[in-house]
Design an enzyme around this catalytic site. Structure first.
Site, mmCIF file in Angstrom:
data_model
loop_
_atom_site.group_PDB
_atom_site.id
_atom_site.type_symbol
_atom_site.label_atom_id
_atom_site.label_comp_id
_atom_site.label_asym_id
_atom_site.label_seq_id
_atom_site.Cartn_x
_atom_site.Cartn_y
_atom_site.Cartn_z
ATOM 1 N N GLU A 1 43.478 25.137 38.887
ATOM 2 C CA GLU A 1 43.304 23.938 38.068
ATOM 3 C C GLU A 1 44.296 23.825 36.924
ATOM 4 O OE1 GLU A 1 40.940 26.140 38.817
ATOM 5 O OE2 GLU A 1 38.947 25.257 38.891
ATOM 6 N N ASP B 1 37.827 26.949 40.661
ATOM 7 C CA ASP B 1 36.584 27.627 40.268
ATOM 8 C C ASP B 1 35.519 27.497 41.343
ATOM 9 O OD1 ASP B 1 37.735 28.320 37.845
ATOM 10 O OD2 ASP B 1 37.000 26.518 36.830
ATOM 11 N N ASP C 1 32.342 26.820 41.072
ATOM 12 C CA ASP C 1 31.180 25.973 40.823
ATOM 13 C C ASP C 1 31.372 24.647 41.549
ATOM 14 O OD1 ASP C 1 33.140 24.779 39.340
ATOM 15 O OD2 ASP C 1 32.211 25.131 37.397
ATOM 16 N N GLU D 1 32.185 21.678 40.539
ATOM 17 C CA GLU D 1 33.383 20.937 40.159
ATOM 18 C C GLU D 1 34.610 21.529 40.831
ATOM 19 O OE1 GLU D 1 34.264 17.427 38.195
ATOM 20 O OE2 GLU D 1 32.349 18.492 38.171
ATOM 21 N N TYR E 1 33.943 34.221 34.234
ATOM 22 C CA TYR E 1 33.807 32.767 34.252
ATOM 23 C C TYR E 1 32.747 32.309 33.263
ATOM 24 C CZ TYR E 1 33.768 28.053 36.172
ATOM 25 O OH TYR E 1 33.870 26.697 36.338
ATOM 26 N N ARG F 1 31.068 29.369 32.894
ATOM 27 C CA ARG F 1 30.014 28.405 33.214
ATOM 28 C C ARG F 1 29.021 29.066 34.152
ATOM 29 N NH1 ARG F 1 34.679 24.931 33.406
ATOM 30 N NH2 ARG F 1 34.706 23.601 31.561
ATOM 31 N N HIS G 1 27.527 33.855 39.533
ATOM 32 C CA HIS G 1 26.645 34.970 39.853
ATOM 33 C C HIS G 1 26.543 36.035 38.764
ATOM 34 C CE1 HIS G 1 26.472 33.180 43.749
ATOM 35 N NE2 HIS G 1 27.759 33.328 43.945
#
Length: 931
Positions: A11, A97, A99, A101, A330, A332, A377
């Site tokens: 990203e 990532d 997730d 998004e 990470y 989030r 996780h």
């Protein structure tokens, strides 16, 4: 044999640089700089689709809620670069990532790039050598359930915003927005302010005194205790009163005694006279305290707010930088779980730094309490199998990055340390005060084994209720010991309303209710602040009056959509889509068209009926005064005997009274409203007569501040207005003189003529402050006073320097190495619109919520890359006829079609279209932050 070339897409440029360092030369790592495409704005649709099923939302609600996507204008160059790189690659690796998004970004990349080479999905939760190597060896397929979940959220927010926001524009104010999550968050803040408005303060008294053990005691340390009972009945404290200022039913049942000032003073005198007390009880209880769990996104934002005073947006921005540079995992996640590797690292460092005795025999295991699915996780922790100590990073991190890393490191290490242990002693004393028995208590905790407290102690939010309890140091006492009373004091107390939400406590409440997810908390709070629904007063979140109107309209006409339980249920159902348990099309159909007992969003919007805009925007203060949200902001509407009455109709014309800036809603009590209404309006002050025109020059106070103007006795011709000029911040209407007023009225001031260009240079005031103008070129002035003071030489000196911020080379706030693309040094400068980063070719504004001190070289490179990808601002082209657009199939698109311009459109139609576009853009921007 030539090695295969692998294209890795991530990203951000910072992430690309960090990962690239761990991969070999056969990997080409490039950043997409976030999403490359999004739902089309209705105005961006091809001409033949604007009146079709995609025309209202960019989503075909009648055919499976099919979205119409477009590549953003600012991402076309990025897509071109990615396609060029893909032509030279033998494999495509998507390393966004893990997730929702990130999975959606990866899917959009596949849809747009259409690779003909093998594709791998590479995922990791930390950017370390070991983690990247593991990810390379364990790639997987794209998770389409996660993609469906993100798409559903995006479509849902578009439907919600585009159907409800126009109602707000018509009935409250233009450019407002509604959002699935932001509206619930705004309601929480407004509900708390309503509680504060309705709250009635109660007064109560109690007593404190110092007690000194007798000479025969082993320990003669004095200590303070508080009176808790009078003749066996509990003395009232703050927790015994309700919101109405009266005792709670429980307190009344227990016959709690509310001491008046007279009673408290009498007891104070009696205690002075008695001067003796006796210990009637000593109780000792073991004290054990467990460490807090490792950080989740929510708890990190809460603790960074409490301890570092970071906003949620600032916390996430700094955490993103720490993650992308390989310092933390990470950021989030709603899981407090640590991997075995992390547990071992934390236990080892705890033993090394604080001693083996501070580490329990068994590792601690933490379980999450989130109602929704896990976004990742593992908890947020230092990266790697051996944590870097904060001291080792102090020279490489900014002060803000260091503070946040230090917080994460301490919390992680402490989470695997032993409980703090000790004992809590409570001593009960009695004294006779003129025949009344007064009972006092004092408590003190002694920590005998600090355990995890050696590393970290969790912060707390402001709590409502009696905040007078203290932990005191107690001497060794035994039942029957005599004590001397010293300095008894009667104390007055007033109960306090519920504390306003802070960013930390609002995040906590949203998480408790199941509203939002880890990736959205910061965006939710930023959105409601950016929309003007909430402002910050210190750390407290204060709703605006416009937020009251918005919430009222939503409650009365869209009650289910702002219901906390309903919003949380929607989150759970969206999580079901992410886990593959729910079909997204069927779910959207039920939400929009209705199912079972749910009428559906369309059914609600189509059957709204009449909405009384005046009632929605009126808040009654009392029988005479109401607050109204008007075109130019809130004001008081007063109906009293000072109002004018029409001689013809007998109608009473309400008086309009301005509200001072910064007055919070809960401060506008009926008493305050009448105080404002009773103030005499400031009279206009005649400053003098303009000798050139013969007109009176008058100083006035207007809605937008003080100003001077010329007064004409006769009406001016249609279209003409009297000359006016705002006063400088250093000026006041009561003291401004005629000379200064005339100077203001004669602005802009001609400074001189540039001898090279023969252009006139003027000094004037503008929306963003004082500035010089020469043709179309401008330069900021250091102050308003400089408008009158600067001479031609000074003006020419300013124009000889760079336009924004960097007046001299030394004016750079920070300097970095060369940008990897342009090869030119990067500098942080202060410009007219705030600090920005530049490589001399591209300027990028530093986002709100980030400070100059926080900007690292990597972040500066990223900001410049994002701005470079957007390209230069486009100038409006003159209107001209274009050939009709060819018909295209109504399907998911990866490009845009330019809109034909009709030169025959009237000026009124153009203005209306521009207003509609601005309103839709405002709503869409809010929805992007809401998901």
């Amino acid at each position: 044999m030539a090695k295969s070339k692998k294209l890795v897409i991530v990203e951000s440029p910072t992430k690309a640089k960090t990962i690239g360092a761990f991969l070999g030369p056969e990997y080409d790592v490039i950043a997409s700089v976030g999403h490359i495409r999004d739902l089309a704005e209705p105005s961006e649709l091809p001409a033949d689709l604007k009146k079709g099923p995609f025309g209202k939302f960019g989503v075909d609600v009648d055919n499976g809620f099919a979205p119409y996507y477009v590549v953003g204008a600012n991402k076309k160059k990025t897509v071109t670069d990615l396609k060029r790189a893909l032509k030279e690659a033998d494999e495509l690796w998507l390393a966004t990532d893990e997730d929702r998004e990130g999975e959606a970004i990866a899917w959009h990349l596949l849809e747009v790039l259409k690779p003909k080479v093998p594709v791998r999905r590479m995922v990791f939760h930390e950017i370390t050598q070991e983690a990247i190597e593991h990810a390379v060896e364990n790639t997987r397929d794209l998770d389409h359930a996660l993609v469906d979940a993100q798409e559903t959220r995006r479509i849902l927010d578009r439907l919600y915003g585009y159907d409800i926001s126009p109602v707000l524009w018509r009935k409250v104010a233009p450019k407002l927005s509604a959002g699935r999550v932001q509206s619930a968050a705004t309601r929480l803040v407004v509900d708390r302010e309503r509680e504060r408005l309705a709250y009635r303060t109660a007064e109560y008294w109690d007593l404190v005194a110092s007690f000194v053990p007798g000479a025969e005691a082993k320990d003669s340390t004095a200590f303070e205790a508080r009176a808790v009972r009078l003749d066996g009945k509990k003395i009232a404290s703050g927790s015994d009163f309700g919101d109405d200022g009266q005792l709670t039913p429980s307190a009344e049942r227990n016959a709690v005694t509310v001491l008046s000032e007279t009673q408290a003073k009498e007891i104070e005198k009696a205690l002075e006279a008695a001067a003796r007390a006796t210990v009637v009880g000593v109780e000792t209880k073991p004290h054990t305290r467990r460490p807090a769990a490792p950080f989740t996104t929510s708890t990190l934002q809460q603790e960074a707010s409490r301890k570092l005073r970071f906003s949620s947006r600032q916390t996430m921005s700094i955490a993103q930088s720490l993650y992308e540079n390989g310092h933390i995992t990470y950021m989030r996640t709603d899981s407090p779980t640590l991997s075995a590797q992390a547990i071992n690292a934390a236990r080892s460092q705890a033993a090394e730094l604080y001693g083996a005795q501070t580490v329990p025999d068994k590792p601690r295991v933490y379980q999450g309490k989130s109602k929704g699915a896990q976004e990742a996780h593992e908890a947020i922790r230092p990266a790697g199998d051996t944590f870097q100590k904060p001291s080792a990073l102090k020279k490489t991190l900014t002060s803000s990055e260091f503070a946040l890393y230090d917080l994460i490191w301490k919390r992680t290490v402490a989470s695997q340390m032993a409980d703090a242990k000790g004992s809590t002693d409570t001593v009960t004393l009695t004294a006779d005060a003129a025949g009344k028995t007064i009972e006092f208590t004092a408590s003190g905790t002694v920590i005998t084994f600090p355990g995890f407290l050696l590393a970290y102690e969790e912060g707390t939010d402001e709590r409502r209720g009696d905040a007078t309890r203290q932990n005191v140091v107690l001497p060794q006492l035994a039942e029957g010991d005599p004590l001397t009373i010293e300095e008894p004091e009667a104390k007055e107390h007033r109960t306090s309303p519920p504390p306003r939400y802070t960013e930390a406590s609002l995040t906590k409440r949203l998480e408790e209710l199941g509203i939002g997810r880890p990736s959205t908390y910061a965006a939710i709070i930023s959105t409601i602040m950016d929309r003007g629904y909430v402002t910050k007063k210190g750390q407290a979140l204060v709703p605006s009056w416009i937020a009251f109107s918005v919430v009222r309209l939503l409650e009365e006409h869209f009650d289910e959509l702002v219901d906390y339980d309903f919003t949380a249920k929607m989150e759970s159902e969206l999580d079901g889509i992410a886990m593959g348990n729910t079909d997204r099309t069927e779910w959207l159909k039920g939400f929009y068209f209705g199912a079972d007992d749910h009428p559906g969003l369309r059914g609600v919007v189509d059957n709204l009926g009449e909405i009384d805009a005046r009632a929605i925007n009126t808040i009654r203060i009392d029988d005479e005064i109401s607050l109204r949200n008007g075109k130019y902001g809130p004001y008081l509407e007063v109906l009293d005997d000072k109002c004018e009455v029409s001689e013809e109709t007998g109608e009473v014309k309400p008086r309009i009274v301005n509200i001072p800036d910064g007055l919070a809603p809960d401060e506008l009590t009926p008493e305050k409203a009448h105080e404002l209404a009773d103030q005499e309006p400031l009279e206009d002050r005649v400053v003098g007569v303009n000798p050139d025109t013969g007109l009176n020059v008058v100083a006035k106070n207007g809605r937008f501040g003080p100003y001077v103007t010329e007064v004409h006795e006769d009406p001016l011709p249609k279209g003409e207005k009297p000359r006016t000029a705002s006063l400088f911040k250093s000026m006041e209407t009561e003291t401004i003189d005629l000379e200064t007023a005339l100077k203001l009225l004669n602005l802009p001031r001609e400074v001189g003529v540039d001898p090279e260009t023969e252009s006139v240079i003027t000094a004037q005031n503008g929306r963003y402050g004082a500035y010089l103008k020469k043709g179309t070129d401008t330069r900021s002035l250091p102050s308003e006073d400089a408008i009158f003071d600067i001479d031609l030489a000074g003006a020419l000196e300013l124009f000889s320097q760079p336009k924004y911020g960097g007046r001299k080379a030394a004016s750079a706030l920070k300097e970095f190495a060369a940008d990897p693309v342009s090869g030119k040094p990067i500098k942080v400068k202060d410009g007219r619109f705030g600090p920005y980063v530049t490589d001399g070719e591209t300027n990028a504004t530093i986002p709100r919520g980030e400070t100059v001190e926080e900007i690292t070289f990597e972040r500066a490179v990223e900001l410049i890359a994002i701005k470079r990808a957007k390209g230069p601002a486009k100038k409006k082209a003159p209107a001209k006829k274009k050939a009709p657009a060819k018909k295209t199939a109504a399907k998911k698109a990866t490009g845009t079609t330019k809109k034909a311009v009709d030169p025959a459109r009237s000026a009124a139609a153009k203005k209306a279209a521009a207003t509609r576009a601005a309103n839709k853009a405002a709503a869409e921007a809010a929805q992007k932050s809401d998901g």
